[in-house]
Design an enzyme around this catalytic site. Structure first.
Site, PDB file in Angstrom:
ATOM      1  N   LYS A 109       0.938  -1.244  -0.004  1.00 18.78           N
ATOM      2  CA  LYS A 109       0.020  -0.021  -0.078  1.00 18.78           C
ATOM      3  C   LYS A 109       0.814   1.244   0.108  1.00 18.78           C
ATOM      4  O   LYS A 109       0.723   2.222  -0.677  1.00 18.78           O
ATOM      5  CB  LYS A 109      -1.014   0.063   1.158  1.00 18.78           C
ATOM      6  CG  LYS A 109      -2.134  -1.123   1.096  1.00 18.78           C
ATOM      7  CD  LYS A 109      -2.909  -1.171   2.448  1.00 18.78           C
ATOM      8  CE  LYS A 109      -3.643  -2.623   2.355  1.00 18.78           C
ATOM      9  NZ  LYS A 109      -4.515  -2.907   3.414  1.00 18.78           N
TER      10      LYS A 109
ATOM     11  N   GLN B 171      -4.496  -1.796   9.604  1.00 14.58           N
ATOM     12  CA  GLN B 171      -4.367  -2.976   9.260  1.00 14.58           C
ATOM     13  C   GLN B 171      -4.632  -4.260  10.065  1.00 14.58           C
ATOM     14  O   GLN B 171      -4.368  -4.526  11.309  1.00 14.58           O
ATOM     15  CB  GLN B 171      -2.741  -3.314   8.799  1.00 14.58           C
ATOM     16  CG  GLN B 171      -2.336  -4.763   7.895  1.00 14.58           C
ATOM     17  CD  GLN B 171      -3.123  -4.545   6.539  1.00 14.58           C
ATOM     18  OE1 GLN B 171      -3.133  -3.667   5.816  1.00 14.58           O
ATOM     19  NE2 GLN B 171      -3.830  -5.697   6.213  1.00 14.58           N
TER      20      GLN B 171
ATOM     21  N   ASP C  34     -11.093   2.499   4.300  1.00 12.71           N
ATOM     22  CA  ASP C  34     -11.387   1.168   4.333  1.00 12.71           C
ATOM     23  C   ASP C  34     -12.997   0.705   3.953  1.00 12.71           C
ATOM     24  O   ASP C  34     -13.404  -0.339   3.586  1.00 12.71           O
ATOM     25  CB  ASP C  34     -10.807   0.258   5.412  1.00 12.71           C
ATOM     26  CG  ASP C  34      -9.814  -0.566   5.009  1.00 12.71           C
ATOM     27  OD1 ASP C  34      -9.328  -0.702   3.849  1.00 12.71           O
ATOM     28  OD2 ASP C  34      -8.821  -0.665   5.996  1.00 12.71           O
TER      29      ASP C  34
END
Ligand code: NAD
Length: 291
Positions: A52, A96, A119
């Site tokens: 990412k 994460q 997200d």
């Protein structure tokens, strides 16, 4: 049979984002900034976060990686999130997953400010999705919608069978495809572990989206001729012939199903590569809202 190429499509999306960022730079404005929080040293998580960060560099975003030790307390992590929520230079950020066992994932995700939740996991954003309001669509379903759109796959009035009802893939996928939108307007069936006679249902599908996490589960006998097959599954299967000792296998028996399908995503190289591109797209959206 047309192979739906997620690598090529995601590269194209990243180029489009990079072009937008270079226009932003030409106008001497600040560039979009994405932050990622990583707790602990989980190998797969480190790989994902690393990818990412590299993707941010590629498109010209600023990125910040916050690496915290495995024994970080829930309170410390919550404080970190609050700091990111209040930092006007950060447009969007992700935490994460999975987090260490002593930290409550849901509590953490609920603390992320919805307007920075790129997200798309916060209940506000999930609620907005179900109400057809603009939102951050979580990266995997968003990537699948993008593939369907860019490959001009007809979905209106078609029967889509989604296998799997998870919060990150199956459920949002079923909502998106039933919406009045591009790559939507479909008639959707959502199947799960309690579904009876699944093959009889998948055989009626114009589009099958397999997201259950069982390698090569969907076989040729379960699909009709010319169906569109989207394989979300990613399972590491031990393989001593590989350097890493495993290979990545999808939920679809590619060998047999590809002979019947009109379109199919490979694993690897299908849905997987799309997720980072869609995360970047969400961060660009957050940036524009944050201007
Ligand atoms: P999950 O384990 O949370 O959910 C699996 C779902 O499959 C459940 O809803 C369950 O009811 C259903 N299921 C299980 N057995 C079934 C059966 N025999 N018949 C019908 N349904 C059944 O999984 P998830 O997080 O949604 O992930 C699914 C797969 O997709 C995994 O392999 C995961 O690694 C992969 N994945 C890939 C990406 C990507 O970027 N490509 C992103 C997320 C998840």
């Amino acid at each position: 049979m047309i192979l739906i190429d997620g690598r090529q499509t995601s590269a194209k999306i990243k180029e489009e984002i990079a072009a937008t960022v270079s226009q932003i730079k030409q106008q001497n404005q600040r560039v979009p900034h994405l932050a990622a929080v990583l707790v602990g040293m989980d190998g797969a998580s480190m790989t994902y976060v690393g990818a990412k960060v590299r993707a941010c560099e590629f498109v010209g975003f600023d990125s910040t990686l916050i690496e915290l030790p495995e024994d970080t307390s829930e309170r410390e992590l919550l404080n970190q999130i609050k700091a990111l929520n209040n930092n006007p230079d950060i447009d969007g950020f992700i935490v994460q997953l999975p987090l260490p066992n002593h930290i409550d994932d849901q509590k953490i995700l609920m603390t992320i400010a919805p307007h920075k939740d790129v997200d798309g996991f916060h209940p506000v954003n999930v609620g907005r999705l179900t109400l057809d309001l603009p939102t951050f669509i979580s990266a995997t379903p968003y990537g699948i919608m993008e593939l369907l759109e860019r490959y001009d796959i007809p979905t209106s009035g078609k029967h889509v069978v989604v296998i799997g009802r998870s919060h990150i893939v199956g459920r949002p996928m079923s909502i998106l495809m039933s919406q009045k939108r591009k790559a939507g307007n479909a008639t959707v069936t959502i199947a799960h572990s309690r579904t009876e006679n699944l093959a009889a249902i998948t055989k009626q599908a114009d589009i099958v989206i397999a997201a259950l996490g069982i390698p090569e589960f969907l076989t040729a006998e379960m699909v009709k001729e010319n169906a569109v097959i989207i394989d979300v599954g990613i399972t590491r299967v031990p393989d001593t012939s590989k350097k890493k000792g495993y290979r990545i296998v999808g939920d679809v028996d590619f060998q047999s199903v590809s002979k019947k399908a009109s379109h199919i995503t490979p694993v690897p190289g299908g849905v997987g590569p799309m997720t980072i591109a869609m995360l970047l797209k969400n961060n660009l959206l957050a940036y524009h809202r944050n201007l």
